[in-house]
Design a protein around this motif. Structure first.
Motif, PDB file in Angstrom:
ATOM      1  N   CYS A  37      26.976 -26.795  25.651  1.00 53.41           N
ATOM      2  CA  CYS A  37      27.354 -26.693  27.030  1.00 53.41           C
ATOM      3  C   CYS A  37      28.992 -26.529  27.128  1.00 53.41           C
ATOM      4  N   CYS A  38      29.394 -25.658  28.010  1.00 52.42           N
ATOM      5  CA  CYS A  38      30.543 -25.443  28.363  1.00 52.42           C
ATOM      6  C   CYS A  38      31.162 -26.106  29.630  1.00 52.42           C
ATOM      7  N   LEU A  39      32.043 -27.031  29.678  1.00 55.44           N
ATOM      8  CA  LEU A  39      32.689 -27.653  30.838  1.00 55.44           C
ATOM      9  C   LEU A  39      34.090 -26.549  31.267  1.00 55.44           C
ATOM     10  N   PHE A  40      33.438 -25.864  32.274  1.00 51.82           N
ATOM     11  CA  PHE A  40      34.314 -24.519  32.557  1.00 51.82           C
ATOM     12  C   PHE A  40      34.997 -24.788  33.831  1.00 51.82           C
ATOM     13  N   THR A 197      24.577 -30.991  19.075  1.00 50.42           N
ATOM     14  CA  THR A 197      25.107 -30.905  20.622  1.00 50.42           C
ATOM     15  C   THR A 197      26.482 -30.539  20.534  1.00 50.42           C
ATOM     16  N   LEU A 198      26.880 -29.461  21.230  1.00 47.91           N
ATOM     17  CA  LEU A 198      28.165 -28.981  21.167  1.00 47.91           C
ATOM     18  C   LEU A 198      28.617 -28.842  22.479  1.00 47.91           C
ATOM     19  N   ILE A 199      29.811 -29.480  22.951  1.00 52.15           N
ATOM     20  CA  ILE A 199      30.445 -29.546  24.109  1.00 52.15           C
ATOM     21  C   ILE A 199      31.730 -28.870  24.008  1.00 52.15           C
ATOM     22  N   ILE A 200      31.996 -27.704  24.849  1.00 49.41           N
ATOM     23  CA  ILE A 200      33.187 -27.009  24.730  1.00 49.41           C
ATOM     24  C   ILE A 200      33.790 -26.990  26.012  1.00 49.41           C
ATOM     25  N   VAL A 201      35.138 -27.129  26.115  1.00 45.63           N
ATOM     26  CA  VAL A 201      36.206 -27.357  27.304  1.00 45.63           C
ATOM     27  C   VAL A 201      36.975 -26.129  27.262  1.00 45.63           C
TER      28      VAL A 201
END
Length: 243
Positions: A37-40, A197-201
């Motif tokens: 998931c990318c928080l963009f 689970t990968l969270i990218i900002v």
């Protein structure tokens, strides 16, 4: 799939003198297990504040955060530290390596806090450094490596204890374009291999394109969510469905 992270009505207000700054405004979001998931969003959109909330680095003003069913918004600092040690990994823009330690020592460091014996620590650290292409840099210190190599050490350190969730905060912000692609392929490749689970900002569309779900933020809330097929970069075309 089951949601590994569930956020409901999350609000974060900072007091700046006589002013109130609303960084998160009744935000609700679910992230599924194994999702990338990318928080963009642009600067000030709330994406980094949300990451800090999810990682337990800051307390929300109100609202709830459940990770693996655990209400981390209620945890004290000791509970949060134990939770992060067990379940969370971090990759930072600034690498955050210890200058006096070698690559091997930097990567094995998280395992010390878990009580892993030295022989096993070194074995796992060497495996991770080889996985990120640094098997020949075990004894090098950060000032003996390029920016891209330092970030690979940071990645190896983040993954060495096989975290359930990995947070990557602008992980390629200090890298050139070619190295950016290499680093993103490594991060997403390892996460997929181990079903983490990968969270990218990020504020960069090129980085967001690596995610299976892009959460675009604006003014402290979710503006839209975009799902992708999350294919390997450069192979086939991605198809999108916007909610």
């Amino acid at each position: 799939m089951e949601a590994i992270i569930k956020v409901d009505n999350l609000k974060k207000i900072y007091i700046m003198g006589s002013e109130k700054v609303v960084a998160l405004d009744d935000l609700s979001l679910e992230i599924e297990e194994g999702e990338i998931c990318c928080l963009f969003g642009t600067s000030g959109s709330g994406k980094s504040t949300l990451l800090n909330m999810l990682a337990g680095l800051e307390k929300p003003t109100s609202g709830t955060i459940l990770i693996k069913g655990c209400p981390i918004h209620k945890y004290d600092e000791v509970q949060l530290a134990k939770f992060r040690q067990r379940y969370i990994g971090f990759v930072f823009q600034a690498y955050n390596l210890i200058a006096s330690l070698t690559a091997l020592e930097n990567v094995s460091l998280p395992l010390i806090f878990q009580g892993v014996p030295k022989r096993e620590r070194d074995k796992r650290a060497i495996e991770m450094l080889k996985a990120v292409g640094l098997g020949d840099r075990l004894g090098h210190k950060p000032n003996e490596m390029s920016g891209g190599q330092q970030q690979r050490v940071s990645i190896a350190r983040a993954f060495v204890n096989r975290p359930t969730i990995l947070f990557a905060d602008e992980p390629t912000g200090n890298l050139d374009t070619a190295t950016t692609y290499e680093v993103m392929n490594i991060i997403t490749g390892i996460a997929k291999e181990y079903k983490q689970t990968l969270i990218i900002v990020s504020h960069d569309l090129e980085i967001a394109d690596y995610a299976s779900k892009i959460v675009t933020m604006r003014n402290g809330n979710v503006e839209k969510i975009k799902y992708t097929l999350n294919q390997e970069r450069g192979k086939g075309e991605k198809q999108y469905a916007i909610l």
